[in-house]
Every structure is written in structure tokens, then in C-alpha cells.
Scaffold this active site. Structure first.
Site, short mmCIF file in Angstrom:
data_model
loop_
_atom_site.label_atom_id
_atom_site.label_comp_id
_atom_site.label_asym_id
_atom_site.label_seq_id
_atom_site.Cartn_x
_atom_site.Cartn_y
_atom_site.Cartn_z
N SER A 172 0.49 -1.03 -0.23
CA SER A 172 0.12 0.06 0.52
C SER A 172 0.72 1.32 -0.15
O SER A 172 1.68 1.59 0.55
CB SER A 172 -0.94 0.28 1.50
OG SER A 172 -2.18 1.02 1.18
N GLU A 173 0.58 1.95 -0.47
CA GLU A 173 1.77 3.81 -0.97
C GLU A 173 1.88 4.63 0.15
O GLU A 173 2.54 4.85 0.48
CB GLU A 173 0.93 3.63 -2.20
CG GLU A 173 -0.23 4.49 -2.38
CD GLU A 173 -0.52 5.44 -2.82
OE1 GLU A 173 -0.95 6.69 -3.66
OE2 GLU A 173 -1.47 4.69 -4.05
N ASN A 174 0.96 4.01 1.23
CA ASN A 174 0.71 4.75 2.50
C ASN A 174 2.07 4.23 3.32
O ASN A 174 1.94 4.70 4.50
CB ASN A 174 -0.33 5.67 2.87
CG ASN A 174 -1.58 3.46 3.43
OD1 ASN A 174 -0.76 2.76 2.50
ND2 ASN A 174 -1.90 3.28 4.79
#
Length: 223
Positions: free
Chosen positions: A46-48
Site C-alpha cells: 500500500s502506497e501509504n
């Protein structure tokens, strides 16, 4: 099929493209792909700043500090790791993702994609999708075949602002699966209940019909 069944069918079909590796799932239909992956074979990013994204928590077990990039609650796995955005985007830009599954507003027959802005409407920002499609080794688009106005999404060329040029490998809709090889669009799969002529009427892009074209019954496969 009802819209929710359509979304789940598209997600199920996308999951069949993912066997192993590190995969990022975008917002919308892509988030449903996790429901259909073989446990332990694919590691979700997940890019976060999360590697090893777990399933959605059971009701009553939501930790508000554990969310994916779409702000949906997730769970930890034994191997889950957390890191800052700079490292996350370095993974995305550095070619460390085996695949990304994303939505799209438009896809062109040569693999161009538009996914972040509609002319004349408010724009919230492109987010990390440009980095994902530029850096991932494989780009899979999951989308309904037509938009809310009944307009085709698979086109000779994109008319909306581009996200990336020539980066799409696979397009999966409720009616068909297309592959893009060397800038050429190929129809690889069509669902039962729609003819080739009917598909062509809602797909203005130029494409070749694969010699190994598969016909599937989506109603037997949806959740």
C-alpha cells in the site's frame, strides 16, 4: 449482473493474473482483488507505507490506525512492515513492484491510460498512480466497460489527461479481457451472453481477436 456482482467478477478475474510477487492494489474495484488471492502467494503493498497488507478486519476489530491508501481498515500479518512515504514511493518508482492493479477512466488501444482527471470537473490530485504505472513491471486495469453515461472506456486514443503512455498490459471488464503487446490490443477473453459484434459496438478501439479466444460464463464465477 448487478453492479456489485460485476465489480466482484472483474476483481476475481484480475486475481487470476496474479500468482506470486509484490502487488499494489488501487482504489475501487482493485481493492476487491484481495478477496480472491491465494493466501501466502502474493504480498500486497500500500502506497501509504505498508508491505504485507492483511485482510479487512472482522466487525468490532477495527484499528483506526491501520488503513490502506484508500483509507479502508486492514489487518497486520506476521510479516507486515511499515515505513514512510519516501521509502514507499522509492519501491514504486524503483521497479520493485511485480504488478499494480488500478482503475481507469479511459484506456487507449496502444496502452495509454487516463485515470485521474475529467476535463471540466474538480480534480483532487493524481496521488501515486503515475508512480505506480511507471514503476510496476505489470499494469492491470480493472474497470467497467462503459462509464456512467454509457460511453466506451477502451478507445483509439485517450481524450482525458494522460496518466502514462503505453504502460497498460491487461484490461479486464465485465465483458472481456484484452492484452496489449507491442502497442497492439488483443481480445483474449469474452463472456458468454455477448457476441463479438456486440462487443465491437461498445469498443471503438482497434483490436485483433486472439486465435485462442476464450469464452467464459461470468455468472458462475462471481461472489
Amino acid at each position: 449482473m448487478k453492479l456489485e456482482s460485476i465489480r466482484h467478477y472483474i476483481a476475481w478475474r484480475a486475481a487470476q493474473e496474479l500468482k506470486t510477487g509484490i502487488v499494489n492494489l488501487g482504489i475501487g474495484i482493485p481493492t476487491l482483488v484481495a478477496d480472491y488471492l491465494t493466501p501466502g502467494k502474493v504480498t500486497l503493498h500500500s502506497e501509504n507505507g505498508i508491505l504485507g497488507v492483511g485482510a479487512a478486519p472482522a466487525e468490532g476489530f477495527v484499528d483506526r490506525d491501520l488503513i490502506n491508501a484508500g483509507k479502508q481498515p486492514i489487518t497486520q500479518l506476521p510479516h507486515t512492515s511499515f515505513f514512510d512515504s519516501s521509502l514507499s514511493f522509492a519501491m514504486m518508482r524503483g521497479g520493485h513492484l511485480d504488478a499494480t492493479v488500478i482503475g481507469a477512466l479511459q484506456v487507449a488501444e496502444n496502452g495509454d491510460i487516463a485515470s485521474w482527471a475529467i476535463p471540466g470537473k474538480d480534480v483532487l490530485g493524481v496521488g501515486g498512480v503515475m508512480d505506480l504505472v511507471a514503476g510496476a513491471k505489470k499494469v492491470i486495469v480493472t474497470t467497467t466497460h462503459l462509464n456512467a453515461k454509457g460511453e466506451p472506456k477502451i478507445l483509439p486514443r485517450c481524450t482525458y489527461p494522460l496518466t502514462a503512455k503505453g504502460r497498460v498490459d491487461t484490461v479486464i471488464t465485465e465483458y472481456a479481457v484484452f492484452k496489449i503487446r507491442s502497442g497492439q490490443l488483443y481480445l483474449e477473453e469474452i463472456v458468454a451472453g455477448i457476441s463479438l459484434d456486440e462487443l465491437k459496438q461498445i469498443t471503438p478501439a482497434s483490436y485483433e481477436v486472439s486465435a485462442n479466444l476464450q469464452r467464459v460464463n461470468a455468472f458462475d464465477l462471481v461472489k
